[in-house]
Design an enzyme around this catalytic site. Structure first.
Site, mmCIF file in Angstrom:
data_model
loop_
_atom_site.group_PDB
_atom_site.id
_atom_site.type_symbol
_atom_site.label_atom_id
_atom_site.label_comp_id
_atom_site.label_asym_id
_atom_site.label_seq_id
_atom_site.Cartn_x
_atom_site.Cartn_y
_atom_site.Cartn_z
ATOM 1 N N ASP A 1 0.874 -1.263 -0.012
ATOM 2 C CA ASP A 1 0.104 -0.084 -0.046
ATOM 3 C C ASP A 1 0.738 1.379 0.022
ATOM 4 O O ASP A 1 0.349 2.169 0.537
ATOM 5 C CB ASP A 1 -0.912 0.122 1.247
ATOM 6 C CG ASP A 1 -2.034 -1.070 1.102
ATOM 7 O OD1 ASP A 1 -1.872 -1.905 0.207
ATOM 8 O OD2 ASP A 1 -2.746 -1.303 2.091
ATOM 9 N N LYS B 1 -6.695 -4.752 -3.074
ATOM 10 C CA LYS B 1 -7.284 -5.446 -1.955
ATOM 11 C C LYS B 1 -8.296 -4.737 -1.140
ATOM 12 O O LYS B 1 -8.080 -3.440 -1.058
ATOM 13 C CB LYS B 1 -6.264 -5.991 -1.092
ATOM 14 C CG LYS B 1 -5.465 -4.735 -0.274
ATOM 15 C CD LYS B 1 -4.359 -5.413 0.490
ATOM 16 C CE LYS B 1 -3.335 -4.277 1.346
ATOM 17 N NZ LYS B 1 -4.215 -3.701 2.168
ATOM 18 N N LYS C 1 -7.594 -4.760 5.144
ATOM 19 C CA LYS C 1 -6.297 -4.446 5.493
ATOM 20 C C LYS C 1 -5.331 -5.615 5.017
ATOM 21 O O LYS C 1 -4.144 -5.204 4.636
ATOM 22 C CB LYS C 1 -6.314 -4.370 6.925
ATOM 23 C CG LYS C 1 -7.381 -3.210 7.318
ATOM 24 C CD LYS C 1 -7.119 -1.975 6.840
ATOM 25 C CE LYS C 1 -7.963 -0.828 7.505
ATOM 26 N NZ LYS C 1 -8.225 0.266 6.574
ATOM 27 N N THR D 1 0.665 0.948 6.481
ATOM 28 C CA THR D 1 1.259 1.275 7.782
ATOM 29 C C THR D 1 1.605 -0.030 8.619
ATOM 30 O O THR D 1 1.024 -0.913 8.354
ATOM 31 C CB THR D 1 0.473 2.250 8.450
ATOM 32 O OG1 THR D 1 -0.994 1.608 9.039
ATOM 33 C CG2 THR D 1 -0.084 3.450 7.744
ATOM 34 N N CYS E 1 -2.049 -2.547 7.755
ATOM 35 C CA CYS E 1 -1.998 -3.436 6.653
ATOM 36 C C CYS E 1 -0.702 -4.219 6.445
ATOM 37 O O CYS E 1 -0.829 -5.497 6.117
ATOM 38 C CB CYS E 1 -2.188 -2.486 5.427
ATOM 39 S SG CYS E 1 -3.881 -1.864 5.273
HETATM 40 N N1 TIU Z 1 -2.560 0.491 4.200
HETATM 41 C C1 TIU Z 1 -3.170 0.745 5.493
HETATM 42 O O1 TIU Z 1 -2.452 0.434 6.600
HETATM 43 N N2 TIU Z 1 -4.381 1.273 5.638
HETATM 44 C C2 TIU Z 1 -4.834 2.174 6.616
HETATM 45 O O2 TIU Z 1 -5.706 2.442 6.528
HETATM 46 N N3 TIU Z 1 -3.722 2.310 7.501
HETATM 47 C C3 TIU Z 1 -3.969 3.243 8.463
HETATM 48 O O3 TIU Z 1 -3.079 3.391 9.340
HETATM 49 N N4 TIU Z 1 -4.718 4.285 8.615
#
Ligand code: TIU
Length: 223
Positions: free
Chosen positions: A27, A132, A135, A161, A165
């Protein structure tokens, strides 16, 4: 089979088998890393995630030089939001919700500029890109089938993060029998203390979720 590469890691060395390991970049999208996207709509300081871009670039270069499989993921939804549960869309008090128009297009919607991976880490032709809805990268995707067809058994993780995810996907992968290594500089969180805590959670109890290693240890082992 080729001798595994030995990567100094916590809680103990990670044996990386050439030809059986994929790099999973989670991501690294404009919507999480740049101002005006989904991450900022949730009230986060998105500048904190930038630190993971250059280390992830270094990992990508090493992987591409070896010709090993690379998987990029995007947290994303169909334009009609039919794959976005209302529980996800309605959660909290964001300034903009998933699917709302923002400065980089509709938030987390496939095909919109904000949904794309940041240009520095853009996928090359032939690299797998997984869209996807959740998460975790295994939920609602063909990731496991793709990894099985490539005979991959070991996964090296970068992305954002760390505690959302990345950690969710590592836990999904661990339960599916993959050995998972998190590269410390190549992941970031809006909450540095959550990144640190996630790394500790992964490696605790003898590697209950997997391993963690500094970028340099991975690059040196890969030559
Ligand atoms: N990709 C991912 O971690 N999606 C999130 O929403 N992360 C947050 O920390 N919000």
């Amino acid at each position: 089979m080729t001798t595994p590469l030995n990567i100094p890691a916590r809680p103990f060395a990670f044996a990386l088998p050439p030809g059986r390991c994929a790099l999973i970049v989670i991501d690294m999208q404009r919507d999480f890393i740049e101002p005006g996207g989904f991450g900022e709509s949730l009230g986060n300081d998105v500048s904190l995630l930038r630190a993971a871009v250059a280390p992830t670039q270094a990992l990508l270069s090493a992987w591409r030089a070896r010709g090993w499989p690379v998987v990029h993921t995007r947290e994303s939804h169909r334009p009609d939001l039919s794959d976005c549960p209302s529980a996800k869309r309605e959660r909290g008090q964001p300034s903009l919700r998933i699917g709302d128009p923002g400065p980089m297009g509709r938030l987390l919607v496939r095909g919109e500029p904000g949904c794309e991976i940041v240009p520095e880490l853009a996928p090359l032709p032939g690299e797998i890109v997984i869209d996807k809805p959740g998460k975790g990268a295994f939920y609602g995707t063909a990731l496991q089938a793709m990894l099985q067809s490539l005979q991959v058994t070991h996964l090296v993780f970068a992305g954002v993060t760390t505690e959302v995810c990345v950690q969710t996907t590592m836990r999904e992968a661990n339960d599916r029998g993959y050995d998972c290594l998190l590269v410390e500089e190549a992941t970031a969180s809006y909450f540095p203390q959550f990144k640190a805590a996630t790394i500790e959670m992964v490696v605790a109890q003898g590697g209950i979720v997997g391993w963690a290693a500094p970028l340099q240890a991975v690059l040196e082992a890969m030559g």
